[in-house]
Design a protein around this motif. Structure first.
Motif, PDB file in Angstrom:
ATOM      1  N   ILE A  66       0.840  -1.209   0.000  1.00  0.00           N
ATOM      2  CA  ILE A  66       0.000   0.000   0.000  1.00  0.00           C
ATOM      3  C   ILE A  66       0.867   1.249   0.000  1.00  0.00           C
ATOM      4  CG2 ILE A  66      -1.730   1.285   1.298  1.00  0.00           C
ATOM      5  CD1 ILE A  66      -2.840  -1.349   2.297  1.00  0.00           C
ATOM      6  N   ALA A  67       1.907   1.267   0.833  1.00  0.00           N
ATOM      7  CA  ALA A  67       2.791   2.430   0.906  1.00  0.00           C
ATOM      8  C   ALA A  67       3.522   2.638  -0.410  1.00  0.00           C
ATOM      9  CB  ALA A  67       3.788   2.261   2.052  1.00  0.00           C
ATOM     10  N   THR A  68       3.919   1.540  -1.038  1.00  0.00           N
ATOM     11  CA  THR A  68       4.595   1.649  -2.335  1.00  0.00           C
ATOM     12  C   THR A  68       3.675   2.269  -3.379  1.00  0.00           C
ATOM     13  OG1 THR A  68       5.968  -0.277  -1.832  1.00  0.00           O
ATOM     14  CG2 THR A  68       5.785   0.380  -4.138  1.00  0.00           C
ATOM     15  N   PHE A  69       2.396   1.880  -3.358  1.00  0.00           N
ATOM     16  CA  PHE A  69       1.446   2.446  -4.312  1.00  0.00           C
ATOM     17  C   PHE A  69       1.194   3.924  -4.027  1.00  0.00           C
ATOM     18  CE2 PHE A  69      -2.916   3.501  -5.547  1.00  0.00           C
ATOM     19  CZ  PHE A  69      -2.860   3.217  -6.896  1.00  0.00           C
ATOM     20  N   LEU A  70       1.031   4.268  -2.747  1.00  0.00           N
ATOM     21  CA  LEU A  70       0.734   5.667  -2.388  1.00  0.00           C
ATOM     22  C   LEU A  70       1.891   6.602  -2.695  1.00  0.00           C
ATOM     23  CD1 LEU A  70      -1.158   5.209   1.008  1.00  0.00           C
ATOM     24  CD2 LEU A  70      -2.129   5.724  -1.248  1.00  0.00           C
ATOM     25  N   THR A  71       3.089   6.079  -2.777  1.00  0.00           N
ATOM     26  CA  THR A  71       4.242   6.928  -3.116  1.00  0.00           C
ATOM     27  C   THR A  71       4.657   6.772  -4.573  1.00  0.00           C
ATOM     28  OG1 THR A  71       5.766   5.192  -2.343  1.00  0.00           O
ATOM     29  CG2 THR A  71       5.125   6.890  -0.757  1.00  0.00           C
ATOM     30  N   GLY A  72       3.827   6.089  -5.356  1.00  0.00           N
ATOM     31  CA  GLY A  72       4.158   5.856  -6.758  1.00  0.00           C
ATOM     32  C   GLY A  72       3.597   6.918  -7.682  1.00  0.00           C
ATOM     33  N   TYR A  73       3.931   6.798  -8.952  1.00  0.00           N
ATOM     34  CA  TYR A  73       3.558   7.828  -9.925  1.00  0.00           C
ATOM     35  C   TYR A  73       2.062   7.826 -10.221  1.00  0.00           C
ATOM     36  CZ  TYR A  73       3.177   4.286 -13.623  1.00  0.00           C
ATOM     37  OH  TYR A  73       2.810   3.207 -14.387  1.00  0.00           O
ATOM     38  N   LYS A  74       1.386   6.687 -10.099  1.00  0.00           N
ATOM     39  CA  LYS A  74      -0.049   6.645 -10.391  1.00  0.00           C
ATOM     40  C   LYS A  74      -0.838   7.464  -9.369  1.00  0.00           C
ATOM     41  CE  LYS A  74       0.273   2.067 -12.536  1.00  0.00           C
ATOM     42  NZ  LYS A  74      -0.111   0.655 -12.459  1.00  0.00           N
ATOM     43  N   MET A  75      -0.489   7.310  -8.095  1.00  0.00           N
ATOM     44  CA  MET A  75      -1.158   8.087  -7.058  1.00  0.00           C
ATOM     45  C   MET A  75      -0.809   9.567  -7.179  1.00  0.00           C
ATOM     46  SD  MET A  75      -3.316   7.447  -4.642  1.00  0.00           S
ATOM     47  CE  MET A  75      -4.217   8.977  -4.507  1.00  0.00           C
TER      48      MET A  75
END
Length: 433
Positions: A66-75
């Motif tokens: 979840i943290a990886t997604f929230l700090t990714g370019y899509k978010m």
């Protein structure tokens, strides 16, 4: 949805959910007061944002999904898209200050949903916070991971400077928005004393400031006066939509309007009328209240009729005067437009600090952490005004915003200055070679 790997759909759902929470808060709590999150609440909130961003970075560093997604370019793209949409709405609607009188032409449905004061709405704040947390998490994750072996130094430095600079600018801008102090002070040179009191937020309540301003004199430069034609019955300028004008930059000068040839015979920048038994003319008058006096001769080129007279826009001392023509029109002079105005002041502080200088429009004086701007003057008195209105601003977070902008500028420069990495040929290209 909600199955690995998460995509843009999940990112926009999360960003939209945050927006909906902000909308519910807006209709429940109303607009955010201007000083609602001033010191120390902004410091507490800022520490919370930093800790949350750092926590996301640590979890992403450890491989949390979840943290990886929230700090990714899509978010990041989803958060920026929501905030950009609100910014477009703000740009397309007339924005007002909540403390100011709204006016009769304010659209109530637009005002009710907060589109006329977007920066003071909860949904803008929530969207801003989302982008700030995501940006902070991305930046801290990049810092914690460090430069990888296959990452060129040029790319590492540019990414770090741009992201860190943007984060500092947005972070300081948010925390400093409610610590901004803005006052208006009116100073009269005829009183011969410093003024310590000022008003704020469009109220009449007076506040004592930690500085005083004494106005020594006020100066106003004007553009050359102009002549215009109006309908004597309605007062509207002619021709409708494209008013005729004659700028009196020099004398003699001539212009034409329909059949009329209009000649400026004389221009007295500082003058006053003298009335005799059978005539009236203007003479030089160097005292306060003097006006632009223009002697005009209008000749009808079809009938040969000639009309002579003086025209002035008037002042607080001398009345307005027009030259009437036989066809129900008049030659008038509108009030000269201000070109530049300035105030010569002395500024004091309780700790005996003193500065003497000139405040011009867009050229403020900085004094003891305050920026003092020339805002207005007594427009009824015009160039004879003895009153200046100053805007006095203190923004303690502005230097931090400048630091962020400077880092972004250095990051942009590094993209051009630092050497680019050599391109590695693909396997297909290697075979061709």
């Amino acid at each position: 949805m909600w199955r690995d790997p998460w995509s843009f759909v999940e990112a926009f759902v999360i960003a939209s959910a945050i927006l909906v929470v902000g909308i519910l808060l807006h209709f429940t709590l109303g607009p955010i007061p201007f000083h609602g999150f001033a010191y120390p609440l902004n410091i507490i909130g800022g520490v919370g944002i930093l800790l949350l961003s750092l926590l996301l970075a640590i979890l992403a560093r450890r491989g949390n999904r979840i943290a990886t997604f929230l700090t990714g370019y899509k978010m990041s793209i989803a958060a920026m898209a929501i905030l950009m949409g609100l910014s477009i709405i703000m740009g397309l609607t007339r924005q007002i200050e909540l403390a100011a009188p709204h006016g009769a032409n304010l659209q109530e449905p637009v005002h009710a949903v907060g589109f006329s004061y977007v920066l003071s709405t909860w949904y803008f704040l929530m969207s801003y916070l989302l982008l700030l947390v995501v940006l902070g998490g991305t930046t801290f994750t990049f810092i914690l991971r460090g430069r990888r072996r296959n990452m060129p130094w040029s790319r590492y430095i540019a990414f770090l400077l741009n992201h860190l600079g943007l984060y500092i600018a947005l972070f300081a801008g948010l925390l400093g928005a409610h610590d901004l102090q803005r006052y208006r002070m009116q100073v009269d040179a005829s009183e011969n004393r410093p003024e310590w009191r000022a008003t704020k937020d469009f109220s009449t309540e007076l506040y004592d400031l930690p500085l005083a301003i004494e106005l020594e004199r006020f100066e106003l430069e004007e553009y050359p006066p102009k002549l215009m034609i109006i309908d004597s019955r309605s007062g509207e300028t002619l021709p409708a939509g494209h008013p005729w004008q004659l700028s009196v930059e020099k004398t003699p000068i001539m212009g034409t309007y329909k059949a009329w040839k209009i000649e400026v015979l004389q221009h007295l920048p500082l003058s006053a009328p003298v009335v005799s038994r059978d005539s009236m003319h203007f003479v030089e008058f160097g005292s306060t209240g003097a006006v632009h006096g223009i002697e005009v001769r209008a000749t009808n080129q079809e009938t040969g009729q000639v009309v002579n007279g003086w025209v002035t826009s008037g002042s607080y001392l001398i009345p307005f005067r027009a030259l009437s023509l036989p066809d129900s029109t008049s030659i008038v002079m509108p009030d000269p437009e201000p070109k530049q105005f300035r105030s010569f002041v002395s500024i004091y502080s309780p700790n005996d600090k003193f500065v003497k200088g000139k405040i011009t429009v867009n050229k403020p004086i900085k004094f003891d952490g305050w920026d003092i701007y020339q805002l207005n003057y007594d427009q009824e008195m015009g160039r004879w005004s003895t009153v200046s209105v100053f805007e006095i601003v203190r923004d303690p977070w502005l230097p931090a915003v400048y630091v962020g902008l400077l880092l972004m500028l250095l990051g942009a420069i590094s993209l051009f200055v630092l050497p680019r990495p050599a391109r590695i040929p693909s396997p297909t290209e290697k075979k061709k070679l």
